[in-house]
Design a protein around this motif. Structure first.
Motif, mmCIF file in Angstrom:
data_model
loop_
_atom_site.group_PDB
_atom_site.id
_atom_site.type_symbol
_atom_site.label_atom_id
_atom_site.label_comp_id
_atom_site.label_asym_id
_atom_site.label_seq_id
_atom_site.Cartn_x
_atom_site.Cartn_y
_atom_site.Cartn_z
ATOM 1 N N GLY A 298 62.777 -21.869 -41.809
ATOM 2 C CA GLY A 298 61.553 -22.211 -41.782
ATOM 3 C C GLY A 298 61.156 -23.454 -42.818
ATOM 4 N N ILE A 299 61.616 -23.710 -43.736
ATOM 5 C CA ILE A 299 61.613 -24.661 -44.477
ATOM 6 C C ILE A 299 62.193 -26.242 -43.807
ATOM 7 C CG2 ILE A 299 62.247 -26.035 -46.833
ATOM 8 C CD1 ILE A 299 62.410 -23.229 -48.075
ATOM 9 N N SER A 300 63.095 -26.145 -43.185
ATOM 10 C CA SER A 300 63.826 -27.180 -42.396
ATOM 11 C C SER A 300 62.780 -27.441 -41.507
ATOM 12 C CB SER A 300 65.029 -26.614 -41.658
ATOM 13 O OG SER A 300 66.119 -26.672 -42.720
ATOM 14 N N ARG A 301 62.153 -26.538 -40.501
ATOM 15 C CA ARG A 301 61.091 -27.037 -39.780
ATOM 16 C C ARG A 301 60.005 -27.584 -40.260
ATOM 17 N NH1 ARG A 301 62.085 -23.526 -35.098
ATOM 18 N NH2 ARG A 301 64.348 -23.748 -34.818
ATOM 19 N N SER B 159 58.481 -31.518 -39.675
ATOM 20 C CA SER B 159 57.073 -31.622 -39.350
ATOM 21 C C SER B 159 56.628 -32.920 -39.953
ATOM 22 C CB SER B 159 56.277 -30.589 -39.202
ATOM 23 O OG SER B 159 56.129 -30.082 -40.400
ATOM 24 N N ILE B 160 56.881 -32.840 -41.201
ATOM 25 C CA ILE B 160 56.612 -33.758 -42.316
ATOM 26 C C ILE B 160 56.881 -35.236 -42.000
ATOM 27 C CG2 ILE B 160 56.624 -34.549 -44.632
ATOM 28 C CD1 ILE B 160 56.579 -31.633 -45.731
ATOM 29 N N PHE B 161 58.381 -35.532 -41.750
ATOM 30 C CA PHE B 161 59.099 -36.416 -41.190
ATOM 31 C C PHE B 161 58.228 -37.220 -39.976
ATOM 32 C CE2 PHE B 161 62.937 -35.366 -43.601
ATOM 33 C CZ PHE B 161 62.866 -36.286 -44.626
ATOM 34 N N GLY C 185 55.263 -36.571 -38.779
ATOM 35 C CA GLY C 185 53.807 -37.091 -39.021
ATOM 36 C C GLY C 185 52.964 -36.564 -37.709
ATOM 37 N N SER C 186 51.927 -37.615 -37.426
ATOM 38 C CA SER C 186 51.262 -37.594 -36.479
ATOM 39 C C SER C 186 52.171 -37.395 -34.789
ATOM 40 C CB SER C 186 50.192 -38.325 -36.244
ATOM 41 O OG SER C 186 50.682 -39.735 -36.305
ATOM 42 N N ASP C 187 53.314 -37.914 -34.670
ATOM 43 C CA ASP C 187 53.888 -38.015 -33.508
ATOM 44 C C ASP C 187 54.905 -36.672 -33.441
ATOM 45 O OD1 ASP C 187 55.331 -38.557 -31.177
ATOM 46 O OD2 ASP C 187 55.972 -40.450 -31.996
ATOM 47 N N THR C 188 54.310 -35.746 -33.136
ATOM 48 C CA THR C 188 55.042 -34.378 -33.131
ATOM 49 C C THR C 188 56.093 -34.549 -32.256
ATOM 50 O OG1 THR C 188 53.414 -33.482 -31.640
ATOM 51 C CG2 THR C 188 53.001 -33.133 -33.918
ATOM 52 N N THR C 189 56.237 -35.256 -31.136
ATOM 53 C CA THR C 189 57.290 -35.167 -30.015
ATOM 54 C C THR C 189 58.651 -36.214 -30.337
ATOM 55 O OG1 THR C 189 56.083 -36.625 -28.674
ATOM 56 C CG2 THR C 189 55.816 -34.545 -28.339
ATOM 57 N N ARG C 190 58.554 -36.864 -31.601
ATOM 58 C CA ARG C 190 59.372 -38.027 -31.868
ATOM 59 C C ARG C 190 60.527 -37.378 -32.171
ATOM 60 N NH1 ARG C 190 61.529 -40.326 -36.527
ATOM 61 N NH2 ARG C 190 59.976 -39.086 -37.755
ATOM 62 N N PRO C 191 61.863 -37.869 -31.650
ATOM 63 C CA PRO C 191 63.140 -37.305 -31.938
ATOM 64 C C PRO C 191 63.296 -37.638 -33.346
ATOM 65 C CG PRO C 191 63.328 -38.294 -29.910
ATOM 66 C CD PRO C 191 61.899 -38.546 -30.430
ATOM 67 N N LEU C 192 64.023 -36.832 -34.182
ATOM 68 C CA LEU C 192 64.471 -37.265 -35.477
ATOM 69 C C LEU C 192 65.541 -37.864 -35.578
ATOM 70 C CD1 LEU C 192 63.615 -33.693 -37.482
ATOM 71 C CD2 LEU C 192 62.197 -35.866 -37.466
ATOM 72 N N THR C 193 65.770 -38.741 -36.548
ATOM 73 C CA THR C 193 67.001 -39.462 -36.843
ATOM 74 C C THR C 193 68.134 -38.581 -37.416
ATOM 75 O OG1 THR C 193 66.482 -40.288 -39.200
ATOM 76 C CG2 THR C 193 65.902 -41.740 -37.005
ATOM 77 N N GLU D 256 67.253 -38.036 -40.967
ATOM 78 C CA GLU D 256 65.880 -36.909 -41.137
ATOM 79 C C GLU D 256 66.381 -35.595 -40.996
ATOM 80 O OE1 GLU D 256 62.265 -39.795 -39.823
ATOM 81 O OE2 GLU D 256 63.375 -39.076 -38.343
ATOM 82 N N ARG D 257 67.324 -35.517 -39.863
ATOM 83 C CA ARG D 257 67.838 -34.134 -39.645
ATOM 84 C C ARG D 257 68.588 -33.683 -40.854
ATOM 85 N NH1 ARG D 257 71.297 -33.935 -35.640
ATOM 86 N NH2 ARG D 257 71.127 -31.642 -35.407
ATOM 87 N N LEU D 258 69.289 -34.538 -41.285
ATOM 88 C CA LEU D 258 70.368 -33.919 -42.474
ATOM 89 C C LEU D 258 69.406 -33.674 -43.619
ATOM 90 C CD1 LEU D 258 73.113 -33.868 -43.683
ATOM 91 C CD2 LEU D 258 72.815 -36.091 -44.275
ATOM 92 N N ALA D 259 68.424 -34.518 -43.976
ATOM 93 C CA ALA D 259 67.757 -34.215 -44.923
ATOM 94 C C ALA D 259 66.712 -33.115 -44.763
ATOM 95 C CB ALA D 259 66.637 -35.506 -45.154
#
Length: 316
Positions: free
Chosen positions: A197-200, A204-206, A208-216, A219-222
């Motif tokens: 839950g907290i990871s998701r 979503s905070i990373f 931002g407004s672009d909800t479909t952007r793949p995380l780096t 960012e996934r590690l963080a």
């Protein structure tokens, strides 16, 4: 016509009704990779973190420094790997697959039912954690705790871990080997529910407004690290679990402990802070596991994907 409709599997019906929601794909190669990485993790720094965490939870007057000294005195460097073989290896090689299968199915069903990704992740983590506890983790955590907390006189011969497990089974059956499994289930349920839950939410905070952007990868590690560290809020359940499974002897320790009598005993002996003994090495364990699973997993997957592409290009 009605028979044809009835013969459609529920999953297929749900997926056709929600084509935009895809179930996370599972493959045996990914499960095998997860088992290999978790076995590597526990065989390197994971088990030392686990041993120190367990020692502090069972011996709540000991600081980290004292725990390190006492663990080293019990068996040198090998003292930090008590319970590794076979119990930690069994747990590491099986719990990931159980978690993936269960959490993926629950996550998908929750999203189809209309829940947000954060809530679906929480539900999936809760279900996966409970499944872990009642399949492989119950008896594995019990035997790991036995190995860390049972008395071993220096230089003296002691019963093997298999002998201990056999004796417990002879006396108390499967129930004895799963002593404290209710606390394990609560810990895993709240642990993975919070972590997912907290990871998701962090993801979503990373985005931002672009909800479909793949995380780096960073960012996934963080996100996973933050989720893992904050999920340690349930340390009281871990301390209760360790106390229920501990072989440490105390004259005033009640017999046949359950969740509530154990919590009362810990509070009477050590107060509120007693429930948070060992939380620091547990946070370290969570962060190290995240680094192994995210960085290690992504790196290995990228390596094999590149090798596969090169092989296809060579055969083209």
């Amino acid at each position: 016509m009605s028979k044809a409709i009835e013969s459609v599997p529920p999953a297929a019906t749900a997926q056709s009704a929600h084509p935009d929601i895809q179930k996370k794909s599972l493959s045996w190669s990914n499960i095998a990779l997860g088992a290999a990485i978790q076995t590597f993790e526990v065989s390197t720094l994971g088990q030392p973190f686990e041993v120190v965490k367990t020692h502090m939870a069972a011996n709540r007057a000991d600081s980290i420094a004292t725990s390190l000294k006492k663990t080293y005195a019990r068996g040198g460097i090998a003292g930090f790997y008590q319970g590794l073989i076979p119990w930690a290896w069994i747990e590491a090689s099986t719990k990931g697959g159980v978690l993936l299968f269960t959490s993926s199915e629950i996550d998908y069903r929750a999203r189809v039912a209309g829940f947000s990704p954060s809530w679906a992740g929480l539900f999936g983590g809760v279900g996966g954690g409970v499944a872990q506890a009642y399949t492989t983790m119950g008896f594995c955590t019990f035997m790991k705790t036995v190995e860390v907390t049972r008395h071993k006189a220096a230089g003296a011969a002691s019963a093997s871990t298999w002998r201990i497990a056999y004796d417990v089974f002879q006396r108390e059956g499967i129930r004895g080997l799963n002593r404290g499994v209710s606390a394990v289930a609560l810990r895993q349920m709240t642990n993975w529910g919070s972590r997912f839950g907290i990871s998701r939410v962090t993801e979503s905070i990373f985005r931002g407004s672009d909800t479909t952007r793949p995380l780096t990868t960073l960012e996934r590690l963080a996100s996973s690290t933050i989720g893992g560290a904050l999920a340690c809020w349930n340390q009281p359940l871990e301390v209760i679990r360790v106390e229920m499974q501990s072989q440490t002897k105390a004259a005033d320790r009640p017999e046949n402990l359950n969740l509530f009598s154990t919590a009362r005993y810990i509070y009477q002996k050590n107060g509120l802070m007693g429930f948070y003994r060992g939380v620091t090495p547990r946070v370290g364990l969570s962060v190290y596991l995240t680094v192994c699973m995210v960085f290690g997993g992504d790196s290995i997957k990228a390596y094999f994907n590149e090798k596969s592409k090169q092989k296809k290009n060579a055969n083209a």
